[in-house]
Design a protein around this motif. Structure first.
Motif, PDB file in Angstrom:
ATOM      1  N   GLU A 132     -27.202   6.715  18.087  1.00 48.19           N
ATOM      2  CA  GLU A 132     -26.725   5.998  16.905  1.00 48.19           C
ATOM      3  C   GLU A 132     -25.286   6.396  16.623  1.00 48.19           C
ATOM      4  O   GLU A 132     -24.939   7.577  16.673  1.00 48.19           O
ATOM      5  CB  GLU A 132     -27.606   6.324  15.702  1.00 48.19           C
ATOM      6  CG  GLU A 132     -27.303   5.476  14.475  1.00 48.19           C
ATOM      7  CD  GLU A 132     -28.288   5.721  13.346  1.00 48.19           C
ATOM      8  OE1 GLU A 132     -29.144   4.850  13.104  1.00 48.19           O
ATOM      9  OE2 GLU A 132     -28.185   6.797  12.720  1.00 48.19           O
ATOM     10  N   HIS A 133     -24.441   5.393  16.340  1.00 47.41           N
ATOM     11  CA  HIS A 133     -23.020   5.637  16.083  1.00 47.41           C
ATOM     12  C   HIS A 133     -22.631   5.078  14.720  1.00 47.41           C
ATOM     13  O   HIS A 133     -23.238   4.097  14.258  1.00 47.41           O
ATOM     14  CB  HIS A 133     -22.144   4.942  17.134  1.00 47.41           C
ATOM     15  CG  HIS A 133     -22.344   5.428  18.532  1.00 47.41           C
ATOM     16  ND1 HIS A 133     -21.759   6.566  19.020  1.00 47.41           N
ATOM     17  CD2 HIS A 133     -23.082   4.900  19.551  1.00 47.41           C
ATOM     18  CE1 HIS A 133     -22.109   6.733  20.287  1.00 47.41           C
ATOM     19  NE2 HIS A 133     -22.913   5.732  20.634  1.00 47.41           N
ATOM     20  N   PRO A 134     -21.621   5.659  14.081  1.00 48.34           N
ATOM     21  CA  PRO A 134     -21.040   4.991  12.910  1.00 48.34           C
ATOM     22  C   PRO A 134     -20.511   3.625  13.331  1.00 48.34           C
ATOM     23  O   PRO A 134     -19.960   3.482  14.437  1.00 48.34           O
ATOM     24  CB  PRO A 134     -19.902   5.929  12.487  1.00 48.34           C
ATOM     25  CG  PRO A 134     -20.232   7.239  13.107  1.00 48.34           C
ATOM     26  CD  PRO A 134     -20.952   6.938  14.387  1.00 48.34           C
ATOM     27  N   GLY A 135     -20.697   2.632  12.490  1.00 45.73           N
ATOM     28  CA  GLY A 135     -20.246   1.291  12.844  1.00 45.73           C
ATOM     29  C   GLY A 135     -19.226   0.759  11.855  1.00 45.73           C
ATOM     30  O   GLY A 135     -18.979   1.359  10.801  1.00 45.73           O
ATOM     31  N   VAL A 136     -18.642  -0.373  12.197  1.00 45.08           N
ATOM     32  CA  VAL A 136     -17.695  -1.041  11.315  1.00 45.08           C
ATOM     33  C   VAL A 136     -17.679  -2.524  11.661  1.00 45.08           C
ATOM     34  O   VAL A 136     -17.812  -2.897  12.830  1.00 45.08           O
ATOM     35  CB  VAL A 136     -16.271  -0.452  11.458  1.00 45.08           C
ATOM     36  CG1 VAL A 136     -15.692  -0.701  12.845  1.00 45.08           C
ATOM     37  CG2 VAL A 136     -15.335  -1.020  10.383  1.00 45.08           C
ATOM     38  N   TYR A 137     -17.591  -3.340  10.643  1.00 50.27           N
ATOM     39  CA  TYR A 137     -17.338  -4.760  10.907  1.00 50.27           C
ATOM     40  C   TYR A 137     -16.367  -5.278   9.862  1.00 50.27           C
ATOM     41  O   TYR A 137     -16.351  -4.835   8.715  1.00 50.27           O
ATOM     42  CB  TYR A 137     -18.618  -5.593  10.950  1.00 50.27           C
ATOM     43  CG  TYR A 137     -19.464  -5.616   9.713  1.00 50.27           C
ATOM     44  CD1 TYR A 137     -19.205  -6.507   8.667  1.00 50.27           C
ATOM     45  CD2 TYR A 137     -20.574  -4.778   9.598  1.00 50.27           C
ATOM     46  CE1 TYR A 137     -19.998  -6.536   7.540  1.00 50.27           C
ATOM     47  CE2 TYR A 137     -21.388  -4.805   8.475  1.00 50.27           C
ATOM     48  CZ  TYR A 137     -21.090  -5.685   7.452  1.00 50.27           C
ATOM     49  OH  TYR A 137     -21.880  -5.720   6.337  1.00 50.27           O
ATOM     50  N   PHE A 138     -15.505  -6.187  10.323  1.00 52.52           N
ATOM     51  CA  PHE A 138     -14.457  -6.705   9.447  1.00 52.52           C
ATOM     52  C   PHE A 138     -14.137  -8.143   9.807  1.00 52.52           C
ATOM     53  O   PHE A 138     -14.490  -8.630  10.900  1.00 52.52           O
ATOM     54  CB  PHE A 138     -13.193  -5.831   9.543  1.00 52.52           C
ATOM     55  CG  PHE A 138     -12.635  -5.683  10.932  1.00 52.52           C
ATOM     56  CD1 PHE A 138     -11.761  -6.623  11.465  1.00 52.52           C
ATOM     57  CD2 PHE A 138     -12.971  -4.576  11.718  1.00 52.52           C
ATOM     58  CE1 PHE A 138     -11.238  -6.473  12.737  1.00 52.52           C
ATOM     59  CE2 PHE A 138     -12.457  -4.417  12.993  1.00 52.52           C
ATOM     60  CZ  PHE A 138     -11.583  -5.368  13.515  1.00 52.52           C
ATOM     61  N   LEU A 139     -13.497  -8.831   8.870  1.00 52.51           N
ATOM     62  CA  LEU A 139     -13.000 -10.182   9.096  1.00 52.51           C
ATOM     63  C   LEU A 139     -11.513 -10.116   9.376  1.00 52.51           C
ATOM     64  O   LEU A 139     -10.790  -9.317   8.771  1.00 52.51           O
ATOM     65  CB  LEU A 139     -13.241 -11.065   7.874  1.00 52.51           C
ATOM     66  CG  LEU A 139     -14.687 -11.447   7.555  1.00 52.51           C
ATOM     67  CD1 LEU A 139     -14.762 -12.137   6.195  1.00 52.51           C
ATOM     68  CD2 LEU A 139     -15.257 -12.364   8.631  1.00 52.51           C
ATOM     69  N   VAL A 140     -11.054 -10.965  10.277  1.00 51.07           N
ATOM     70  CA  VAL A 140      -9.629 -11.028  10.580  1.00 51.07           C
ATOM     71  C   VAL A 140      -9.220 -12.490  10.654  1.00 51.07           C
ATOM     72  O   VAL A 140      -9.979 -13.338  11.129  1.00 51.07           O
ATOM     73  CB  VAL A 140      -9.308 -10.289  11.903  1.00 51.07           C
ATOM     74  CG1 VAL A 140     -10.029 -10.933  13.083  1.00 51.07           C
ATOM     75  CG2 VAL A 140      -7.804 -10.249  12.152  1.00 51.07           C
ATOM     76  N   ALA A 141      -8.043 -12.786  10.120  1.00 51.72           N
ATOM     77  CA  ALA A 141      -7.523 -14.155  10.142  1.00 51.72           C
ATOM     78  C   ALA A 141      -6.043 -14.114  10.486  1.00 51.72           C
ATOM     79  O   ALA A 141      -5.298 -13.278   9.961  1.00 51.72           O
ATOM     80  CB  ALA A 141      -7.734 -14.843   8.801  1.00 51.72           C
ATOM     81  N   ALA A 142      -5.629 -15.004  11.359  1.00 56.24           N
ATOM     82  CA  ALA A 142      -4.226 -15.106  11.765  1.00 56.24           C
ATOM     83  C   ALA A 142      -3.596 -16.328  11.098  1.00 56.24           C
ATOM     84  O   ALA A 142      -4.304 -17.183  10.561  1.00 56.24           O
ATOM     85  CB  ALA A 142      -4.137 -15.227  13.282  1.00 56.24           C
ATOM     86  N   PRO A 143      -2.248 -16.420  11.115  1.00 54.48           N
ATOM     87  CA  PRO A 143      -1.598 -17.605  10.556  1.00 54.48           C
ATOM     88  C   PRO A 143      -2.179 -18.889  11.141  1.00 54.48           C
ATOM     89  O   PRO A 143      -2.668 -18.913  12.276  1.00 54.48           O
ATOM     90  CB  PRO A 143      -0.132 -17.409  10.940  1.00 54.48           C
ATOM     91  CG  PRO A 143       0.026 -15.921  10.948  1.00 54.48           C
ATOM     92  CD  PRO A 143      -1.265 -15.397  11.512  1.00 54.48           C
ATOM     93  N   VAL A 144      -2.111 -19.956  10.360  1.00 54.80           N
ATOM     94  CA  VAL A 144      -2.872 -21.165  10.613  1.00 54.80           C
ATOM     95  C   VAL A 144      -2.642 -21.774  11.988  1.00 54.80           C
ATOM     96  O   VAL A 144      -3.551 -22.367  12.576  1.00 54.80           O
ATOM     97  CB  VAL A 144      -2.600 -22.200   9.497  1.00 54.80           C
ATOM     98  CG1 VAL A 144      -1.184 -22.736   9.565  1.00 54.80           C
ATOM     99  CG2 VAL A 144      -3.619 -23.318   9.542  1.00 54.80           C
ATOM    100  N   ASN A 145      -1.474 -21.640  12.556  1.00 53.44           N
ATOM    101  CA  ASN A 145      -1.200 -22.277  13.845  1.00 53.44           C
ATOM    102  C   ASN A 145      -1.531 -21.392  15.041  1.00 53.44           C
ATOM    103  O   ASN A 145      -1.238 -21.761  16.179  1.00 53.44           O
ATOM    104  CB  ASN A 145       0.275 -22.701  13.915  1.00 53.44           C
ATOM    105  CG  ASN A 145       0.586 -23.818  12.934  1.00 53.44           C
ATOM    106  OD1 ASN A 145      -0.240 -24.709  12.719  1.00 53.44           O
ATOM    107  ND2 ASN A 145       1.769 -23.775  12.325  1.00 53.44           N
ATOM    108  N   THR A 146      -2.116 -20.237  14.784  1.00 58.62           N
ATOM    109  CA  THR A 146      -2.465 -19.336  15.878  1.00 58.62           C
ATOM    110  C   THR A 146      -3.742 -19.800  16.546  1.00 58.62           C
ATOM    111  O   THR A 146      -4.783 -19.929  15.899  1.00 58.62           O
ATOM    112  CB  THR A 146      -2.660 -17.895  15.361  1.00 58.62           C
ATOM    113  OG1 THR A 146      -1.531 -17.514  14.579  1.00 58.62           O
ATOM    114  CG2 THR A 146      -2.848 -16.923  16.512  1.00 58.62           C
ATOM    115  N   ALA A 147      -3.674 -20.056  17.853  1.00 55.37           N
ATOM    116  CA  ALA A 147      -4.840 -20.536  18.579  1.00 55.37           C
ATOM    117  C   ALA A 147      -5.903 -19.443  18.663  1.00 55.37           C
ATOM    118  O   ALA A 147      -5.589 -18.250  18.736  1.00 55.37           O
ATOM    119  CB  ALA A 147      -4.436 -20.985  19.985  1.00 55.37           C
TER     120      ALA A 147
END
Length: 760
Positions: free
Chosen positions: A701-716
């Motif tokens: 068992e490991h410490p975990g992490v989850y997150f949201l990431v968003a780039a500028p609108v025109n980034t594919a």
């Protein structure tokens, strides 16, 4: 049998075939139906049936129709009103092409429940027979085994065999426990009813407590209300009067979900010891139960609810209220499958009412009665009505008495009676403005379009202003905004200073999104010096949407607001708010920084693969959607919620993507987030500090992490995917972003394997 397997398989097949909307409806309709949002489920039904028929999937038609009929008969207790649809579905579900559908068994519950509502006792033996037949064909592996068992209990109770119902429950329980099917409100509610019918009041109350403690069916407000009424009745019967009065469900909930027999009987029990509390408000609620059952064609329930209503009305001398419900309930006698003593009980109630004095002696001459009632300190609508009916009998053309009579009828819940009374008065006295105004109010309230059109036709030549105001108000009630505008505009052409027409039109314009016209109308009202604070606020909303910041400042200053010096957009620090909006039919909330009177900038990232809202500038309506909590501590942490009117500046960021996995360590995570910042990306960690993941290969068992990431609108999406791979390449444990990989056309299998390995 897993009756849901075919549903999940069908949904998957539809998605793979690109039929996404039909696949969505498979979840959407039952979710709305089971959580008390039946109107939304019914609204989607025509689309779902058309799509199911086009796809040649008759099993889905059974499924969709069942999910919209079941709440009608099992929760809302519709009887004859739902019988045609219920029988039609039952017959359709047993055709050769549908009989093998697992949901065809569910239609047995639907029809048994519907017949229970039509005449529970009269159809009890028929229901017992159909439940026995169905249970003989299935076992506890079927999800509907519990539902049919519950209907069997209900039928035995209606057959006056509650002890048999409880014995049956004991026999079924071991089979239900094998599959966990007993852990449901659909099992415990009928069990509580059987315990109650057997006189085991404390046990029934404990069963209701268990339902609440376990949180069963926590998202179904109508069922919650019905259970609260049953609890109220049980407390009354147990002699716990103070507890019962303390939890008496509020009348507004009864209006929303429908008053019921349990509430009426509980009130009758309590009022035997507190007759001073037996007033017209009690009568309004007990009459509402009779009206509800009558309207839905629940014949036995109508007559059962009639009894406490009439007895309480007689006790307080409310002859009119008793007579009204007797006349409403009378036709239901002939619609019972079996009389079972109902005619005799009805005759006894009639005798009680017949023994009441028909006309009360007036305390003043009839010509002075209206003033007498208006000036009375202790007003009771039913007692006033008895006097008014007597007074109106001697002065049949007195408009003042007619209006007061209608108002008293409405206060007693008799909208239909008021409407009939006013039409009768106008046929004899067609030129009574006060009565016309009262009738218009009643017609608009009950949404009687034919009546409104008839009244408008009567007035069109003699009073066109009143005619178009009436039509505008009716259209406003029905949210037909263009009709509101067209009729209000005609009024203003005839009478430019008519403030009511201007107000109706301005609010209609707001709903239609015509903010230019709305602002002009609001400012006319302000200039006419007839505006309230609400008018200023609505004008501020319209001006904010239009970007008329000079007007926002001027209107705000008139309400005492202070702004920083300057011109142009208002970008100030007015605290934090929550804003609510709809996204693909789902209600979403976001935190935002308030930048002005009704503007805010959203500061939280949208959920994974949702339309991005971070940084959006929105205009919201200033009416709060929630009340502030009363506790000091709760109030100090409370953030007010408002409804978004319009987005005036879109987010400059694209879709959010979820990244999940083993925590790489604070140092590595800091490097990663610095890299995001350098690229102008936004990110936010959503995992708690104690979040862990399990490596099934190493069994660690490991410490975990989850997150949201968003780039500028025109980034594919492919660029985001590649960047994340580069930035996390040195991590000991790879991280997972399945949604992004799918959007980028990357190796989804790699990420799905990570999800399985780390149990993400």
């Amino acid at each position: 049998m897993d009756i849901w397997k075919w549903v999940f398989d069908t949904q998957r097949d539809l998605e793979e075939a690109g039929n996404y909307r039909l696949a969505e409806l498979i979840n959407e309709i039952p979710s709305n139906a089971s959580e008390g949002r039946l109107e939304l489920a019914q609204a989607a039904l025509p689309e779902a049936l058309a799509a199911a028929r086009a796809a040649r999937l008759p099993w889905l038609e059974v499924y969709f129709r069942h999910w919209t009929i079941n709440p009608r008969v099992c929760t809302r207790r519709e009887g004859e009103a739902a019988l045609k649809d219920t029988v039609s579905l039952f017959e359709f579900a047993h055709r050769p092409e549908t009989v093998d559908c697992p949901q065809s068994v569910c239609t047995t519950q639907d029809i048994a429940c519907c017949y229970a509502n039509v005449d529970g006792a009269g159809y009890a033996n028929d229901r017992i027979a159909v439940c026995k037949d169905t249970l003989a064909r299935i076992d506890s592996s079927w999800g509907c085994f519990r539902c049919i068992s519950s209907e069997m209990m209900n039928a035995l109770v209606d057959a006056a065999k509650p002890e048999e119902a409880l014995a049956f429950a004991e026999r079924q329980l071991p089979q239900l426990q094998e599959t966990g099917a007993d852990q449901s409100v659909d099992w415990f509610e009928p069990l509580a009813q059987a315990q109650f019918a057997a006189g085991q009041y404390e046990t029934a109350l404990a069963t209701l407590d268990y339902i609440e403690e376990q949180g069963f069916d926590s998202d179904n407000p109508p069922k919650h209300y019905a259970r609260s009424c049953m609890r109220f009745r049980l407390l009354a019967l147990l002699g716990r009067s103070e507890d019962a009065w303390a939890m008496l469900p509020p009348e507004e909930k009864g209006r929303e979900f429908g008053e019921c027999l349990d509430l009426s009987v509980g009130l009758e029990v309590l009022l035997q010891k507190a007759p001073e509390r037996n007033d017209y408000l009690v009568g309004r609620r007990t009459a509402a139960a009779v009206r509800r059952y009558s309207a839905s064609g629940s014949h036995r329930l109508t007559l059962d609810a009639l009894a406490p209503h009439v007895r309480l009305a007689v006790a307080r001398g409310a002859r009119w209220s008793a007579m009204q419900m007797l006349e409403l309930a009378r036709p239901h006698l002939g619609k019972l499958k079996q009389p079972l003593g109902a005619p005799e009980a009805f005759a006894e109630l009639e005798s009680m009412v017949a023994a009441m004095p028909a006309v009360r002696e007036l305390p003043v001459p009839a010509s002075e009665l209206a003033d007498y009632i208006r000036q009375s300190e202790s007003r009771d609508a039913e007692q006033d009505l008895e006097l008014l009916l007597a007074g109106a009998a001697s002065l049949p053309s007195d408009a003042g008495l007619a209006v007061l009579t209608s108002c008293a009828m409405r206060a007693c819940g008799g909208m239909e009676a008021a409407r009939a009374y006013l039409w009768s008065f106008l046929r004899a006295n067609p030129r009574s403005d006060a009565v016309v105004e009262e009738l218009e109010s009643v017609l608009v309230e009950v949404r009687d379009e034919a009546g409104v059109q008839a009244l408008a036709g009567m007035l069109r030549e003699s009073d066109p202003i009143r005619t178009h105001l009436c039509l505008a108000r009716f259209a406003f009630k029905g949210e037909r905004w263009s009709e509101v505008g067209s009729n209000a505009r005609l009024v203003l052409e005839l009478e430019p200073g008519n403030g009511q027409a201007r107000a109706l039109w301005s609010y209609a314009c707001m709903h239609m999104g015509d903010y230019e016209q709305a602002l002009a109308l609001f400012e006319q009202s302000i200039e006419a010096d007839g505006a309230t604070g609400n008018t200023y606020w609505e004008a501020i909303v319209a001006a904010s949407v239009l970007g008329r910041w000079d007007r926002v400042r001027a209107l705000g200053a008139a309400l005492g607001m202070e702004f920083e010096a300057g011109e142009g957009p208002i970008e100030e620090k007015w605290g934090v708010v929550r804003v609510q909006y709809e996204d693909d039919g789902e209600v979403i909330e976001r935190y935002a920084h308030r930048t002005g009177p009704v503007t805010a900038r959203i500061v939280s990232l949208s959920g994974s693969r949702r339309r991005q809202t971070f940084g959006q500038l929105v205009v919201f309506h200033p009416q709060p959607l929630e009340e502030r909590p009363e506790g000091e501590e709760e109030d100090s942490q409370f953030v007010q919620l408002y409804k978004v009117v319009k987005v005036i500046k879109q987010s400059s960021f694209g879709t959010s993507y979820l990244v999940d996995g083993v925590h790489p360590g604070e140092s590595a995570l800091n490097v990663l987030t610095e890299a995001f910042s350098a690229r102008g990306w936004k990110w936010v960690v959503h995992s708690e500090k104690d979040y862990t993941v399990f490596d099934t290969e190493a069994e660690i068992e490991h410490p975990g992490v989850y997150f949201l990431v968003a780039a500028p609108v025109n980034t594919a999406a492919a660029v985001i995917d590649e960047t994340l791979r580069e930035l996390t390449a040195g991590f000991e444990h790879p991280m997972c972003w399945t949604g992004l990989a799918e959007a980028a056309g990357s190796d989804v299998n790699h990420h799905e394997a990570l999800m399985e390995r780390y149990e993400l």
